[in-house]
Every structure is written in structure tokens, then in C-alpha cells.
Design a protein around this motif. Structure first.
Motif, PDB file in Angstrom:
ATOM      1  N   ALA A  46       0.931  -1.248  -0.049  1.00 40.78           N
ATOM      2  CA  ALA A  46      -0.145   0.042  -0.088  1.00 40.78           C
ATOM      3  C   ALA A  46       0.682   1.099  -0.211  1.00 40.78           C
ATOM      4  O   ALA A  46       0.526   2.107  -0.746  1.00 40.78           O
ATOM      5  N   VAL A  47       2.123   1.316   0.884  1.00 42.47           N
ATOM      6  CA  VAL A  47       2.661   2.438   0.824  1.00 42.47           C
ATOM      7  C   VAL A  47       3.556   2.798  -0.440  1.00 42.47           C
ATOM      8  O   VAL A  47       3.790   3.704  -1.113  1.00 42.47           O
ATOM      9  N   SER A  48       4.086   1.656  -0.943  1.00 43.95           N
ATOM     10  CA  SER A  48       4.538   1.581  -2.393  1.00 43.95           C
ATOM     11  C   SER A  48       3.669   1.835  -3.604  1.00 43.95           C
ATOM     12  O   SER A  48       4.035   2.749  -4.478  1.00 43.95           O
ATOM     13  N   THR A  49       2.331   1.677  -3.193  1.00 38.94           N
ATOM     14  CA  THR A  49       1.371   2.195  -4.729  1.00 38.94           C
ATOM     15  C   THR A  49       0.900   3.389  -4.226  1.00 38.94           C
ATOM     16  O   THR A  49       0.860   4.177  -5.235  1.00 38.94           O
ATOM     17  N   ALA A  50       0.587   3.816  -3.273  1.00 38.36           N
ATOM     18  CA  ALA A  50       0.171   5.225  -2.999  1.00 38.36           C
ATOM     19  C   ALA A  50       0.715   6.275  -2.348  1.00 38.36           C
ATOM     20  O   ALA A  50       0.404   7.180  -1.903  1.00 38.36           O
ATOM     21  N   GLY A  51       2.182   5.890  -1.880  1.00 40.99           N
ATOM     22  CA  GLY A  51       2.709   6.688  -0.991  1.00 40.99           C
ATOM     23  C   GLY A  51       3.204   8.237  -1.488  1.00 40.99           C
ATOM     24  O   GLY A  51       3.611   9.019  -0.737  1.00 40.99           O
ATOM     25  N   LEU A  52       3.284   8.335  -2.686  1.00 42.44           N
ATOM     26  CA  LEU A  52       3.461   9.592  -3.314  1.00 42.44           C
ATOM     27  C   LEU A  52       2.440  10.590  -3.299  1.00 42.44           C
ATOM     28  O   LEU A  52       2.516  11.628  -3.578  1.00 42.44           O
ATOM     29  N   TYR A  53       1.294   9.734  -3.178  1.00 44.29           N
ATOM     30  CA  TYR A  53      -0.256  10.641  -3.262  1.00 44.29           C
ATOM     31  C   TYR A  53      -0.914  10.808  -2.123  1.00 44.29           C
ATOM     32  O   TYR A  53      -1.896  11.649  -2.012  1.00 44.29           O
ATOM     33  N   VAL A  54      -0.307  10.148  -1.107  1.00 42.81           N
ATOM     34  CA  VAL A  54      -1.078  10.227   0.152  1.00 42.81           C
ATOM     35  C   VAL A  54       0.018  10.175   1.439  1.00 42.81           C
ATOM     36  O   VAL A  54       0.799   9.558   1.316  1.00 42.81           O
ATOM     37  N   ASP A  55      -0.387  10.947   2.272  1.00 40.92           N
ATOM     38  CA  ASP A  55       0.821  11.225   3.543  1.00 40.92           C
ATOM     39  C   ASP A  55       0.543   9.972   4.440  1.00 40.92           C
ATOM     40  O   ASP A  55       1.314   9.460   4.791  1.00 40.92           O
ATOM     41  N   THR A  56      -0.635   9.687   4.879  1.00 41.44           N
ATOM     42  CA  THR A  56      -0.780   8.543   5.862  1.00 41.44           C
ATOM     43  C   THR A  56      -2.001   7.478   5.320  1.00 41.44           C
ATOM     44  O   THR A  56      -2.894   7.988   5.207  1.00 41.44           O
ATOM     45  N   ILE A  57      -1.396   6.169   5.348  1.00 45.09           N
ATOM     46  CA  ILE A  57      -2.320   5.185   5.230  1.00 45.09           C
ATOM     47  C   ILE A  57      -2.668   4.456   6.252  1.00 45.09           C
ATOM     48  O   ILE A  57      -1.646   3.849   6.902  1.00 45.09           O
ATOM     49  N   SER A  58      -3.713   4.163   6.586  1.00 46.68           N
ATOM     50  CA  SER A  58      -4.198   3.328   7.736  1.00 46.68           C
ATOM     51  C   SER A  58      -4.593   1.898   7.332  1.00 46.68           C
ATOM     52  O   SER A  58      -5.560   1.962   6.205  1.00 46.68           O
ATOM     53  N   GLY A  92      -4.345   1.796 -20.032  1.00 44.22           N
ATOM     54  CA  GLY A  92      -4.614   2.256 -18.472  1.00 44.22           C
ATOM     55  C   GLY A  92      -3.989   3.440 -18.377  1.00 44.22           C
ATOM     56  O   GLY A  92      -3.686   4.117 -19.048  1.00 44.22           O
ATOM     57  N   PHE A  93      -4.095   3.781 -16.944  1.00 53.77           N
ATOM     58  CA  PHE A  93      -3.575   5.128 -16.467  1.00 53.77           C
ATOM     59  C   PHE A  93      -1.978   4.788 -15.638  1.00 53.77           C
ATOM     60  O   PHE A  93      -2.206   3.741 -15.060  1.00 53.77           O
ATOM     61  N   SER A  94      -1.065   5.559 -16.067  1.00 51.68           N
ATOM     62  CA  SER A  94       0.049   5.403 -15.240  1.00 51.68           C
ATOM     63  C   SER A  94       0.317   6.314 -14.202  1.00 51.68           C
ATOM     64  O   SER A  94      -0.147   7.542 -14.223  1.00 51.68           O
ATOM     65  N   TRP A  95       0.728   5.771 -12.928  1.00 48.42           N
ATOM     66  CA  TRP A  95       1.154   6.846 -11.934  1.00 48.42           C
ATOM     67  C   TRP A  95       2.476   5.924 -11.280  1.00 48.42           C
ATOM     68  O   TRP A  95       2.955   4.977 -11.552  1.00 48.42           O
ATOM     69  N   LEU A  96       3.025   6.868 -10.505  1.00 45.37           N
ATOM     70  CA  LEU A  96       4.195   6.430  -9.612  1.00 45.37           C
ATOM     71  C   LEU A  96       3.955   5.250  -8.423  1.00 45.37           C
ATOM     72  O   LEU A  96       3.600   6.003  -7.298  1.00 45.37           O
ATOM     73  N   GLY A  97       3.582   4.221  -8.867  1.00 46.04           N
ATOM     74  CA  GLY A  97       3.167   3.591  -7.907  1.00 46.04           C
ATOM     75  C   GLY A  97       3.999   2.185  -7.498  1.00 46.04           C
ATOM     76  O   GLY A  97       3.187   1.099  -6.748  1.00 46.04           O
TER      77      GLY A  97
END
Length: 558
Positions: free
Chosen positions: A179-191, A411-416
């Protein structure tokens, strides 16, 4: 007993009155000018008894209410100052490693993934029996732990201003999609949820081997988050924090009652008939026994979906489900087609509702990576916006969900696929905002456009968001082609393909700025001011108050 005679209550009331005085003198309380006279009058009425405690008959409702409120906030601040998120996380991971540390070390030494270890140990009959036998006591201990300690994480998150997302829609994130690798550049804190609480629900229905496999797989995956969860970085990058509905029996009962309108709305969508209550829906479901009877009664079969990966129409979905002799629901409803639809509806909607409620309580947004769960979440907010009265006219008028860059073949590319150690490094060097500034290249025209530009149709809003993210796609594609580095981040190996989607009512008064902020890519200050020209739609969306949003990061295999 009369509260005036209850010495424990009087002592507590005395403490709160003096707390008001203390906070006022410290300058921590500000009273609106038009309320000052009334407050002064009430406070001056307070008298003390000979023993130094307040005379409760002299303390009016204004002072009592104020004392309770101040006490609440003081206690919250004490909790935050006495216990950090890291304290909470360390205590939790200590429990996991005390019980499963040996297996985790085997996994690390062997280089195998959690699911392989889980399969191996689940096939050992003695071990599976041992896990199955001791689990109820272990489960009770974990629930007790979270009932006592969860407020630490909740308070820290609620009071934090960072971009937050709560993982929803599955038991726990897949090991292969950190989850951190996938969304870590877009979200500060993941619970993330507690996998023990999530899998624990299956103890009574799953066989011993399957239960052991699921439990080990998700616990071992959870344990891989320990190092990043214990990083002393503010705000926290990731933390394990369950939805309180996962460990409170009373909350579960309340959840099912609160979800009944959503379940019935989904049933109405499928069968085009209103049901009085959940028992009415259940009774109807018992009368349609086989696949053909279900299909005959379905009026909108497009939402009879058990798993998006199966594809096909409603008949294919239902037939494939019933062909699985090992499905958990078989132990509950057998091979009854109508009851499988009932079971799915009454399970999926509470799951989606929990994601929404947990996000609202934490001031975050659901982060969903399971596409089937994503669909039910978007349907839930659609049903809510229509006040649970489903009809064809309103369905045509509502546009609830938009998949960003929809229709792009690749698809859509993002840094994930960003390594977690790189996320930690970027956060330690305070580079996250600068990276987001680079990723938001091309959206200036969107940010600075006037609200009037978006008031013509809701589709125009959608199109503007789409163009902004297509530009984001181009930035990443350019970096990939030229093998650029963004503040020390190698772009090429971090590009992930799939779908990013946002959920929210794209009509009416929903603050779309909340949606954009959730993705952490850009802000839309003007869009929040958009007002629908259609008063009826506006009224139908009052329930949102800008709080219903969601994000989907769905990987696509190359």
C-alpha cells in the motif's frame, strides 16, 4: 440517585468547573462576544460548599456542558502527549511477533512470499488444528487490545491535517501490491486494518486449513509493514488501525441496522421492486431457488456481480459462483441461487458503508484496490444520493463515478511501484510537496479557472479533471522515456499501470477539491463552489456535505 447527592458526580463536576477556570486563565478558551455576558452570569452563580466542592444546584446547564466539552478536549490532548502513534504500533507489532515471529523469520530467510508459507503451514493438520483451537482466546485478546488502545491512533489521525486514506474493500492489502509503495507519493498517511480482526470473522464458517491459510497470509503480510510503521516521521506514513466496527459487537449490530436502506436499495435496483425491510428481502429471495428463477426476476442484471475478474453477464457470474463447492457462503445458504444474491447484497453493502463511515470518522478517504469492492462503494453513494429510491430517470441523471483517463488502451500510469525506503527518504528530506508539484504539471489552467466555467454541466467538470490527469500521465511518460529522476527517485521502475478512479457525486454541492486533495496531485479551490442549477438534485445530495469521496488504485498486469 439524585446527582446532587452523588458525591462522585459532585467531585467530577468540581473538577470540570475548575478546569474551565484554569483553561480561561491560560488563554486556551475563546468565547464568542455575543455569548460572553451569559457565560459570566452563569459562572458567577457557582458557589462552593464548606468542603471546597461546588454546590451542584448553583451550576447551570451552560457551565456543565462547557465543562464536559473542555474535559473532552483536554483528555484528547493528554492522550496525544502521553502516547504516540509509534507507541501504539510498537505494542501491536510486539503482539504479532511474539506469536508469529518464528514463521516470519522462516519467510525472510527463505525469501518466500507470505502466501507460500501460509499454504505450507495450512496443510499441516496438527498446526491448522492448533491455530483453530487457540484462535478464539487470541481473537478476544486482540479485540480487548484495540478497544483499549485504538483511540490513540484515532485521535492522532483526526487531529492531523495531512492527506489520509484508509484501506478498504479487502481483508488486507496484497503482499505484491504494498500500500505504501502503491500510493505513498499521493497520500501522506495510510491506515490499514488489523488482519486478525478481519479474518477472525471467518473462524466459524471456514474449514480449519483454509482459515489457517488466510490468517497466516494476511498476518505475515501485515508484519512486513513493521519497519515503515515504526519510522519516527511525522505524520506517520502507515499505521495499523482497525475500523472500530471490527472489534465492537454493539457497533456491528448498529452497522447492520444502519446498512439496511443500502441493502434494500441494491435489491430494488436488481429486482425493480421495493422491499419493506430486510426480512421481506430475505423471504422473497427464498422463493427464487435456481439460476433461471433469479434471472427471470432480475430487471437490471448489470449489477449482479460477485467478482469483476470473472467477467460475463449475470448468468455467468451466478453460475460460476455456484460451481465453487468450497465457497464460504455455501455453508450458510447452500446452493440456493436467490439466497446467494441476498447473502452477497447483505455483505457487500455493509462493507462499503464501513469504508465510508471509517473515512468520515478519521477525516480521510477510502483507499480501495479491489475492483469489485470499488463498484459496490460507488453504488452505495449513488443509492444514498437518491435517498434509496431507485428509478430509471434518476439513474440516467446521476453521474457518480469517473475513471481517470478512461478509455486509454494501456490504462493510466502513476508512480506506484515506489520502494518503501525511497518513500521514507523523500519524507525525511521534506521533498514530498516538491514531487507533487512536479507531478501536478499541466493543471494550472484547471486550478485558476473560474467556477462559472464549470457550472454549465457536470460533465464539463469531469472533462476538466480528465484532461488534468492526462497531462499528469504525459509528465510520467516523458520522465519514463527520458529516464529522468525526480528528486532522486528513479521513475522508470516505479511506473505502475492500471486504473485510478475517484468516487463522489459529480453533481450538486460535493467539494471536488476534497477528491483532488485525496490524490495529493493538485487542488481545485474553485470547484468546491460549483452549484447545480437543478434545485432538486441539490437537495438530493445534501447528505454528502463534501464528505463522500473515494480512490481506487488498481494495478494492471503488463
Amino acid at each position: 440517585m439524585d446527582s446532587y447527592q452523588n458525591e462522585e458526580y459532585i467531585s467530577d463536576l468540581t473538577d470540570r468547573v475548575f478546569l474551565i477556570k484554569q483553561e480561561l486563565e491560560a488563554g486556551k478558551i475563546k468565547i464568542a462576544s455575543h455569548l460572553i455576558d451569559g457565560f459570566v452570569t452563569s459562572f458567577e452563580k457557582v458557589r462552593l460548599r464548606d468542603d471546597g466542592k461546588v454546590d451542584p444546584s448553583t451550576v447551570d446547564g451552560r457551565i456543565r456542558a462547557m465543562g464536559s466539552a473542555i474535559n473532552h478536549f483536554v483528555e484528547r490532548e493528554k492522550t496525544k502527549s502521553n502516547y504516540s502513534i509509534i507507541d501504539l504500533q510498537k505494542a501491536y507489532f510486539d503482539i504479532l511477533f511474539a506469536n508469529f515471529g518464528d514463521i516470519f523469520r522462516i519467510m525472510i530467510d527463505s525469501g518466500d512470499e507470505p502466501y507460500k508459507l501460509a499454504i505450507f503451514f495450512s496443510k499441516k493438520t496438527d498446526y491448522a488444528q492448533h491455530i483453530y483451537d487457540i484462535f478464539p482466546e487470541f481473537f478476544a485478546q486482540i479485540k480487548e487490545f484495540w478497544s483499549v488502545a485504538s483511540d490513540i491512533g484515532v485521535i492522532h489521525l483526526q487531529d492531523g491535517s495531512q492527506l489520509k486514506a484508509n484501506f478498504s474493500g479487502d481483508l488486507f492489502p496484497s503482499y505484491s501490491e504494498n500500500a505504501v509503495s502503491t500510493a505513498g507519493l499521493y497520500v501522506d498517511t495510510i491506515s490499514l486494518p488489523c488482519p486478525i480482526l478481519r479474518v477472525g470473522r471467518l473462524h466459524a464458517t471456514a474449514d480449519k486449513s483454509e482459515f489457517t491459510r488466510l490468517l497466516l497470509k494476511h498476518i505475515l503480510t501485515c508484519m512486513t509493514y513493521r519497519d515503515v510503521a515504526l519510522e519516527e516521521i511525522e505524520p506517520a506514513i502507515v499505521l495499523i488501525l482497525p475500523d472500530r466496527r471490527d472489534f465492537s459487537e454493539n457497533n456491528i449490530e448498529h452497522l447492520m441496522a444502519a446498512c439496511e436502506p443500502y441493502v434494500l436499495a441494491h435489491a430494488q435496483y436488481l429486482y425493480d421492486r421495493k422491499f419493506e425491510n430486510i426480512d421481506d428481502f430475505r423471504e422473497f429471495s427464498t422463493t427464487i431457488v435456481d439460476v433461471e428463477q433469479v434471472l427471470k426476476n432480475l430487471k437490471r442484471p448489470d449489477r449482479l456481480i460477485f467478482d469483476t475478474e470473472w467477467g460475463g453477464d449475470a448468468k455467468h457470474q451466478l453460475t460460476k459462483l455456484l460451481s465453487d463447492q468450497h465457497r464460504l457462503s455455501r455453508k450458510v445458504v447452500g446452493d440456493h441461487a436467490g439466497m446467494e444474491v441476498f447473502f452477497n447484497s447483505s455483505g457487500r453493502m455493509p462493507q462499503a458503508y464501513s469504508a465510508k463511515r471509517n473515512a468520515q470518522e478519521l477525516g480521510s478517504t477510502p483507499y480501495i484496490n479491489a475492483e469489485t469492492s470499488w463498484l459496490y462503494y460507488t453504488w452505495l453513494i449513488e443509492y444514498e444520493s437518491q435517498r434509496f429510491d431507485i428509478n430509471d430517470v434518476e439513474l440516467i441523471n446521476m453521474h457518480m463515478v469517473h475513471a481517470l483517463a478512461n478509455g486509454m488502451q494501456d490504462g493510466f500510469s502513476w508512480l506506484g511501484n515506489v520502494p518503501t525506503n525511497k518513500i521514507i527518504e523523500l519524507r525525511r528530506n521534506n521533498l514530498m510537496e516538491e514531487i507533487r508539484g512536479v507531478l501536478s504539471s499541466g493543471v494550472d489552467s484547471l486550478i485558476h479557472s473560474s467556477a462559472v466555467d464549470y457550472s454549465k454541466t457536470t460533465q464539463q467538470v469531469v472533462d476538466n479533471i480528465d484532461r488534468a490527469f492526462i497531462e499528469h500521465q504525459r509528465v510520467i511518460a516523458k520522465a519514463k522515456a527520458e529516464k529522468l529522476r525526480i528528486y532522486g527517485l528513479d521513475v522508470l521502475p516505479c511506473v505502475a499501470n492500471g486504473a485510478i478512479a475517484i468516487a463522489g457525486a459529480l453533481t450538486g454541492n460535493v467539494a471536488l477539491g476534497t477528491i483532488s486533495a485525496t490524490l495529493g496531485v493538485f487542488g481545485l479551490p474553485s470547484i468546491a463552489d460549483i452549484k447545480s442549477k437543478f434545485k432538486q438534485r441539490q437537495e438530493r445530495l445534501d447528505a454528502y456535505k463534501g464528505s463522500v469521496t473515494g480512490i481506487l488504485f488498481s494495478h494492471k498486469s503488463d
